[in-house]
Design an enzyme around this catalytic site. Structure first.
Site, PDB file in Angstrom:
ATOM      1  CE1 TYR A 221      -3.639  -2.420   0.398  1.00  0.00           C
ATOM      2  CE2 TYR A 221      -4.639  -0.496   1.405  1.00  0.00           C
ATOM      3  CZ  TYR A 221      -4.761  -1.742   0.844  1.00  0.00           C
ATOM      4  OH  TYR A 221      -6.003  -2.299   0.735  1.00  0.00           O
TER       5      TYR A 221
ATOM      6  CE  LYS B 148       1.533 -17.611  -3.387  1.00  0.00           C
ATOM      7  NZ  LYS B 148       0.628 -18.775  -3.462  1.00  0.00           N
TER       8      LYS B 148
ATOM      9  CG  ASP C 284      -2.370 -20.099  -2.022  1.00  0.00           C
ATOM     10  OD1 ASP C 284      -1.789 -20.113  -0.914  1.00  0.00           O
ATOM     11  OD2 ASP C 284      -1.948 -20.750  -3.005  1.00  0.00           O
TER      12      ASP C 284
ATOM     13  CG  ASP D 178      -8.150  -4.494   1.711  1.00  0.00           C
ATOM     14  OD1 ASP D 178      -9.074  -4.056   2.416  1.00  0.00           O
ATOM     15  OD2 ASP D 178      -8.129  -4.378   0.464  1.00  0.00           O
TER      16      ASP D 178
ATOM     17  CG  ASP E 162     -13.714  -6.836   2.341  1.00  0.00           C
ATOM     18  OD1 ASP E 162     -13.389  -6.113   3.305  1.00  0.00           O
ATOM     19  OD2 ASP E 162     -14.227  -6.387   1.290  1.00  0.00           O
TER      20      ASP E 162
END
Ligand code: IPM
Ligand code: MG
Length: 361
Positions: free
Chosen positions: A141, A192, A224, A248, A252
């Site tokens: 970000y 990751k 993942d 982020d 959600d």
């Protein structure tokens, strides 16, 4: 002693939901003599319209001076065509980084009354209580360089930089280990590390920190797989810790496990515990101005604010109890509505919480 609280309503449904949280805080302030003093300022699209930029100096100054900040949401289609540097979201990101609010706590708790509202089978989500700890002021970000450049062959190329320094990983790691220690004692770090060097370092630091927290059981998962496990068997998790972008996305996803993203509060804290509190959902421009948005995530964010930045645990619990009471009473905004319940709008939901709270204090 008074405490300064800055209210940043923002855009879209922001003003509607913040107004309901304000009613709840006003009642507590009056009845429990909390000594809260409220101020207001512009951020996001509302600030762009009034001043030309998403984070006016006056707002930043008030934010720095406040003991805590409650924010609604920012952004909307009206400002989508603006260049990245002056979009409404930059106001939010500027507050987060300017105040060094690196520790983002996003609890996903399923209220038993809402087990039917989840898109997953009730037995998969019943009793769900997880906490996502998201790094909020670093990662892709904020990484430099970033932008869109034109290559020699005339083709344009967009680029961002995914970067974390050791100290940034350590400080968010401490927040997560401390949180796990106070909860179920399990921490899963999401990375990751099979592809990205930055998360190889992330994993290494988390393993290193684990030595200081022998009472916390640390595990690692690729992002993942974590996305899959969250819908397959979410109750295996207690606390998850991850970087800005993965956090982020996963928050959600976790929100939907609880029935609606309209239920999820969040706290963004700096090293001293000063914080900004906001619902995890966005400005929902599609339903803005209709009076139908769910104010509970913002009301629950106000509870987190009392707890974490203002050391007012008792009134924080009262708010959470009142939310549970209104759900028991069958009040539902459209996003959590199911057959046989009482469908209400934003203001009615806020007033139902105020009424329940009135009985509890
Ligand atoms: C969130 C939001 C923000 C983010 C946006 C509005 C910039 O999605 O708080 O999760 O990406 O952090
Ligand atoms: Mg988000």
């Amino acid at each position: 002693m008074t405490k300064q609280v800055l209210m940043l309503a923002g855009d879209g449904i922001g003003p509607e939901i913040v107004a309901e949280a304000q009613k709840v805080l006003n009642l507590l302030n009056e009845r429990m003599s909390l000594g809260l003093v409220f101020d207001h300022a512009l951020v996001g699209g509302a600030a762009i319209d009034a001043t030309g930029g998403p984070l006016p100096e006056e707002t930043m100054a008030k934010a720095r001076g406040a003991d805590a900040i409650l924010l609604g949401a920012v952004g909307g289609p009206k400002w989508d065509a603006l260049e990245m540097a002056i979009r409404p979201e930059k106001g939010l990101l500027g507050l987060r980084s300017g105040l060094e609010l690196f520790g983002n706590l996003r609890p996903a708790i399923l209220y038993p009354q809402l087990a039917d509202a989840s898109s997953l089978k009730p037995e998969i989500v019943a009793g769900l209580d997880i906490l996502i700890v998201r790094e909020l002021t670093g990662g892709i970000y904020f990484g430099q360089p970033r932008g869109v450049r034109t290559l020699e062959n005339g083709e344009r190329q967009g680029f961002n930089t995914y970067v974390y320094s050791e100290s940034e990983i350590r400080r968010i790691g401490h927040v997560a280990f401390e949180a796990a220690r106070k909860r179920g004692g399990k921490l899963c770090s999401i990375d990751k590390a099979n592809v990205l060097e930055v998360t190889v370092l992330w994993r290494e630091i988390m393993n290193d920190l684990a030595k200081e927290y022998p009472d916390v059981q640390l595990s690692h998962m690729y992002v993942d797989n974590a996305a899959m496990q969250l819908v397959k068997a979410p109750k295996q998790f207690d606390v998850l810790v991850t970087g800005n972008m993965f956090g982020d996305i996963l928050s959600d996803e976790a929100a939907m496990l609880t029935g609606s993203i309209g239920m999820l509060p969040s706290a963004s804290l700096n090293a001293e515990g000063k914080g900004m509190y906001e619902p995890c959902h966005g400005s929902a421009p599609d339903i803005a101005g209709q009076g139908i948005a769910n104010p509970l995530a913002t009301i629950l964010s106000a509870a987190m604010m009392l707890r974490y930045s203002l050391q007012m645990e008792a009134p924080a619990q009262k708010i959470e109890q009142a939310v549970s009471v209104v759900l028991d009473q069958g009040f539902r905004t459209a996003d959590i509505y199911s057959e046989g319940m009482k469908k209400v709008g934003t203001a009615e939901m806020g007033e139902a919480v105020v009424a329940a709270l009135n009985e509890l204090i």
